[in-house]
Design a protein around this motif. Structure first.
Motif, PDB file in Angstrom:
ATOM      1  N   ASP A   1       0.830  -1.213   0.000  1.00  0.00           N
ATOM      2  CA  ASP A   1       0.000   0.000   0.000  1.00  0.00           C
ATOM      3  C   ASP A   1       0.860   1.257   0.000  1.00  0.00           C
ATOM      4  OD1 ASP A   1      -2.741  -1.111   0.186  1.00  0.00           O
ATOM      5  OD2 ASP A   1      -1.973  -1.978   2.047  1.00  0.00           O
ATOM      6  N   LYS A   2       2.151   1.102   0.327  1.00  0.00           N
ATOM      7  CA  LYS A   2       3.138   2.184   0.256  1.00  0.00           C
ATOM      8  C   LYS A   2       2.694   3.455   0.980  1.00  0.00           C
ATOM      9  CE  LYS A   2       5.202   0.497  -4.037  1.00  0.00           C
ATOM     10  NZ  LYS A   2       5.575   0.798  -5.431  1.00  0.00           N
ATOM     11  N   ILE A   3       2.252   3.262   2.209  1.00  0.00           N
ATOM     12  CA  ILE A   3       1.927   4.419   3.055  1.00  0.00           C
ATOM     13  C   ILE A   3       3.205   4.804   3.801  1.00  0.00           C
ATOM     14  CG2 ILE A   3       0.392   5.329   4.824  1.00  0.00           C
ATOM     15  CD1 ILE A   3      -1.045   4.449   2.324  1.00  0.00           C
ATOM     16  N   GLU A   4       3.948   5.740   3.232  1.00  0.00           N
ATOM     17  CA  GLU A   4       5.260   6.089   3.757  1.00  0.00           C
ATOM     18  C   GLU A   4       5.252   7.476   4.399  1.00  0.00           C
ATOM     19  OE1 GLU A   4       7.697   5.953   0.319  1.00  0.00           O
ATOM     20  OE2 GLU A   4       7.711   3.767   0.178  1.00  0.00           O
TER      21      GLU A   4
ATOM     22  N   PRO B   1       6.005  11.188   4.663  1.00  0.00           N
ATOM     23  CA  PRO B   1       6.342  12.237   3.691  1.00  0.00           C
ATOM     24  C   PRO B   1       7.478  13.129   4.178  1.00  0.00           C
ATOM     25  CG  PRO B   1       4.405  12.887   4.935  1.00  0.00           C
ATOM     26  CD  PRO B   1       4.773  11.510   5.417  1.00  0.00           C
ATOM     27  N   TRP B   2       7.896  12.945   5.432  1.00  0.00           N
ATOM     28  CA  TRP B   2       8.858  13.865   6.032  1.00  0.00           C
ATOM     29  C   TRP B   2      10.293  13.356   5.989  1.00  0.00           C
ATOM     30  CZ3 TRP B   2       6.032  17.942   6.326  1.00  0.00           C
ATOM     31  CH2 TRP B   2       4.680  17.822   6.636  1.00  0.00           C
ATOM     32  N   LEU B   3      10.477  12.055   6.055  1.00  0.00           N
ATOM     33  CA  LEU B   3      11.832  11.515   6.101  1.00  0.00           C
ATOM     34  C   LEU B   3      12.655  11.829   4.845  1.00  0.00           C
ATOM     35  CD1 LEU B   3      11.313   8.068   7.887  1.00  0.00           C
ATOM     36  CD2 LEU B   3      12.035  10.251   8.866  1.00  0.00           C
ATOM     37  N   PRO B   4      12.093  11.713   3.624  1.00  0.00           N
ATOM     38  CA  PRO B   4      12.897  12.021   2.440  1.00  0.00           C
ATOM     39  C   PRO B   4      13.413  13.458   2.418  1.00  0.00           C
ATOM     40  CG  PRO B   4      10.914  10.824   1.819  1.00  0.00           C
ATOM     41  CD  PRO B   4      10.757  11.205   3.255  1.00  0.00           C
ATOM     42  N   LEU B   5      12.652  14.370   3.033  1.00  0.00           N
ATOM     43  CA  LEU B   5      13.076  15.764   3.072  1.00  0.00           C
ATOM     44  C   LEU B   5      14.358  15.938   3.881  1.00  0.00           C
ATOM     45  CD1 LEU B   5       9.607  17.487   3.682  1.00  0.00           C
ATOM     46  CD2 LEU B   5      10.798  17.141   1.514  1.00  0.00           C
ATOM     47  N   GLN B   6      14.647  14.941   4.715  1.00  0.00           N
ATOM     48  CA  GLN B   6      15.841  15.012   5.550  1.00  0.00           C
ATOM     49  C   GLN B   6      16.862  13.943   5.168  1.00  0.00           C
ATOM     50  OE1 GLN B   6      14.774  15.850   9.798  1.00  0.00           O
ATOM     51  NE2 GLN B   6      12.698  15.584   9.056  1.00  0.00           N
ATOM     52  N   GLY B   7      16.685  13.409   3.955  1.00  0.00           N
ATOM     53  CA  GLY B   7      17.655  12.464   3.435  1.00  0.00           C
ATOM     54  C   GLY B   7      17.582  11.077   4.027  1.00  0.00           C
ATOM     55  N   VAL B   8      16.457  10.718   4.622  1.00  0.00           N
ATOM     56  CA  VAL B   8      16.278   9.393   5.220  1.00  0.00           C
ATOM     57  C   VAL B   8      15.431   8.530   4.280  1.00  0.00           C
ATOM     58  CG1 VAL B   8      15.386   8.089   7.194  1.00  0.00           C
ATOM     59  CG2 VAL B   8      16.402  10.356   7.547  1.00  0.00           C
ATOM     60  N   VAL B   9      15.909   7.332   3.979  1.00  0.00           N
ATOM     61  CA  VAL B   9      15.180   6.419   3.106  1.00  0.00           C
ATOM     62  C   VAL B   9      13.970   5.862   3.854  1.00  0.00           C
ATOM     63  CG1 VAL B   9      15.298   4.278   1.788  1.00  0.00           C
ATOM     64  CG2 VAL B   9      17.275   5.805   1.854  1.00  0.00           C
ATOM     65  N   CYS B  10      12.809   5.921   3.208  1.00  0.00           N
ATOM     66  CA  CYS B  10      11.577   5.460   3.839  1.00  0.00           C
ATOM     67  C   CYS B  10      11.490   3.935   3.843  1.00  0.00           C
ATOM     68  CB  CYS B  10      10.363   6.015   3.108  1.00  0.00           C
ATOM     69  SG  CYS B  10      10.160   7.793   3.268  1.00  0.00           S
ATOM     70  N   GLN B  11      10.578   3.435   4.648  1.00  0.00           N
ATOM     71  CA  GLN B  11      10.189   2.036   4.595  1.00  0.00           C
ATOM     72  C   GLN B  11       8.710   2.004   4.234  1.00  0.00           C
ATOM     73  OE1 GLN B  11      12.034  -0.788   7.203  1.00  0.00           O
ATOM     74  NE2 GLN B  11      10.063  -1.665   7.808  1.00  0.00           N
ATOM     75  N   ALA B  12       8.325   1.057   3.383  1.00  0.00           N
ATOM     76  CA  ALA B  12       6.982   1.074   2.802  1.00  0.00           C
ATOM     77  C   ALA B  12       5.871   0.925   3.836  1.00  0.00           C
ATOM     78  CB  ALA B  12       6.856  -0.017   1.735  1.00  0.00           C
ATOM     79  N   ASP B  13       6.167   0.334   4.995  1.00  0.00           N
ATOM     80  CA  ASP B  13       5.139   0.248   6.036  1.00  0.00           C
ATOM     81  C   ASP B  13       5.427   1.195   7.202  1.00  0.00           C
ATOM     82  OD1 ASP B  13       7.245  -0.968   7.318  1.00  0.00           O
ATOM     83  OD2 ASP B  13       6.392  -2.978   7.276  1.00  0.00           O
ATOM     84  N   ASP B  14       6.434   2.060   7.034  1.00  0.00           N
ATOM     85  CA  ASP B  14       6.876   3.033   8.038  1.00  0.00           C
ATOM     86  C   ASP B  14       7.237   2.372   9.367  1.00  0.00           C
ATOM     87  OD1 ASP B  14       7.534   5.791   8.331  1.00  0.00           O
ATOM     88  OD2 ASP B  14       5.894   6.005   9.764  1.00  0.00           O
ATOM     89  N   GLY B  15       7.660   1.119   9.298  1.00  0.00           N
ATOM     90  CA  GLY B  15       8.137   0.447  10.505  1.00  0.00           C
ATOM     91  C   GLY B  15       7.060   0.026  11.472  1.00  0.00           C
ATOM     92  N   CYS B  16       5.852  -0.183  10.949  1.00  0.00           N
ATOM     93  CA  CYS B  16       4.754  -0.611  11.822  1.00  0.00           C
ATOM     94  C   CYS B  16       3.853  -1.590  11.067  1.00  0.00           C
ATOM     95  CB  CYS B  16       3.945   0.595  12.293  1.00  0.00           C
ATOM     96  SG  CYS B  16       2.537   0.156  13.330  1.00  0.00           S
ATOM     97  N   VAL B  17       3.601  -2.730  11.684  1.00  0.00           N
ATOM     98  CA  VAL B  17       2.757  -3.762  11.072  1.00  0.00           C
ATOM     99  C   VAL B  17       1.444  -3.853  11.844  1.00  0.00           C
ATOM    100  CG1 VAL B  17       2.541  -6.235  10.598  1.00  0.00           C
ATOM    101  CG2 VAL B  17       4.743  -5.090  10.279  1.00  0.00           C
ATOM    102  N   ILE B  18       0.341  -3.762  11.115  1.00  0.00           N
ATOM    103  CA  ILE B  18      -0.988  -3.921  11.717  1.00  0.00           C
ATOM    104  C   ILE B  18      -1.602  -5.200  11.158  1.00  0.00           C
ATOM    105  CG2 ILE B  18      -3.272  -2.940  12.090  1.00  0.00           C
ATOM    106  CD1 ILE B  18      -1.030  -1.270  13.302  1.00  0.00           C
ATOM    107  N   ALA B  19      -1.964  -6.117  12.021  1.00  0.00           N
ATOM    108  CA  ALA B  19      -2.500  -7.409  11.579  1.00  0.00           C
ATOM    109  C   ALA B  19      -3.814  -7.710  12.278  1.00  0.00           C
ATOM    110  CB  ALA B  19      -1.496  -8.522  11.853  1.00  0.00           C
ATOM    111  N   ARG B  20      -4.774  -8.194  11.491  1.00  0.00           N
ATOM    112  CA  ARG B  20      -6.033  -8.705  12.049  1.00  0.00           C
ATOM    113  C   ARG B  20      -6.012 -10.223  11.968  1.00  0.00           C
ATOM    114  NH1 ARG B  20     -10.462  -5.233  13.001  1.00  0.00           N
ATOM    115  NH2 ARG B  20     -11.324  -7.141  13.872  1.00  0.00           N
ATOM    116  N   GLY B  21      -6.768 -10.842  12.840  1.00  0.00           N
ATOM    117  CA  GLY B  21      -6.870 -12.293  12.875  1.00  0.00           C
ATOM    118  C   GLY B  21      -7.647 -12.684  14.106  1.00  0.00           C
TER     119      GLY B  21
END
Length: 294
Positions: A43-46, A48-68
């Motif tokens: 879903d690439k919810i990254e 928007p602020w990290l690239p402005l400071q030269g930090v490479v994003c992670q596609a899940d922004d370091g958080c996993v949400i799981a249902r089950g």
């Protein structure tokens, strides 16, 4: 001469919970085959602020949400990935946790109980987006307080990063906290304490001392965590399930204000040691131990 073979007990094989990435930690807590991720990497919810400071994003922004499900009951697990920016909470990762808890709250208010679990592995707010991160941490805390009226909110602190900053307050608001010996819990990290108060106050490089003061075993011994478990995926899962089986506690830690104020009043700031802290919280245990030694 006859040689008699000596039988050796088979070694106990454990799957480390700490070594699992956030996604697999969440999967290990849910019933087999029920894991379904919300807002995953595709879903690439990254941020928007990290690239402005030269930090490479992670596609899940370091958080996993799981249902089950957990023991057949609907559940949601929010797992923080320590490998990305030290598990720090930014606008996107924090919003994912807050929204997941708020969705669970809406279900609970409609009579559909959802079991919430938060896997804390974070140093607190992400400095690159501090104000936004702080705001969303407040939303997480509010959601936990609202949810725990309906269902226990279970937190897990397992890994070496620990849980600090505003997220330590979120952890303290949980109905039950599951910890390992390797986990740590504190408002400020050791490095921050050393920087602000000096090495005489705390030597952050003294790992043994740090874990004695704020490690999982000490936090469980001083009633700031509820279950101390081995670093084993099955043990953590069993502790989480047992916590839900207990139901909503009669009084959450954050509601026991007078009790904790009384304990604070009995602490001597000039003599804060792991032993004196345990005596404040469980004086009868310390007295019994002294009698046995005598």
């Amino acid at each position: 001469m006859t040689t008699v073979a000596t039988a050796h007990p088979a070694p106990i094989l454990r799957d480390s919970f700490i070594e699992l990435p956030a996604r697999e930690r969440a999967r290990s807590l849910l019933d087999a085959g029920t894991f379904r991720e919300l807002l995953g990497p595709f879903d690439k919810i990254e941020s928007p602020w990290l690239p402005l400071q030269g930090v490479v994003c992670q596609a899940d922004d370091g958080c996993v949400i799981a249902r089950g499900t957990i023991d057949g009951e609907p559940a949601v697990v929010a797992a923080i990935e320590s490998a990305f920016q030290g598990g720090s909470i930014g606008e996107v990762s924090g919003s994912k946790i807050a929204a997941a808890l708020e969705m669970a709250l809406r279900d609970c208010e409609r009579g559909k109980i959802v079991r919430p679990v938060v896997l804390f592995e974070t140093g607190g707010v992400r400095l690159q987006e501090a104000n936004l991160g702080l705001a969303v941490i407040a939303e997480i805390q509010a959601a936990i307080v609202a949810l725990r009226r309906h269902v226990p909110v279970v937190g897990v602190i397992a890994g070496m990063v620990g849980c600090f900053g505003g997220m330590s307050l979120a952890a303290a608001l949980c109905s039950y906290l599951v910890v390992t010996k390797q986990g740590r819990l504190g408002m400020n990290g050791p490095e921050v304490i050393e920087q602000e108060a000096g090495i005489e106050e705390l030597d952050a490089s003294d790992r043994r001392r740090v874990w004695q003061l704020i490690g999982g075993e000490q936090r469980a011994a001083t009633a700031l965590a509820d279950r101390l478990v081995d670093d084993d995926a099955d043990a953590v899962s069993a502790a989480v399930r047992a916590a839900f089986a207990q139901g909503v506690p009669a009084a959450h830690r954050s509601e026991q204000v007078d009790t904790f104020l009384d304990r604070l009043a009995r602490i001597d700031p000039a003599s804060v040691t792991p032993e004196t802290m345990r005596e404040v919280y469980h004086p009868h245990v310390q007295n019994d131990a002294r009698k046995e030694q005598a």
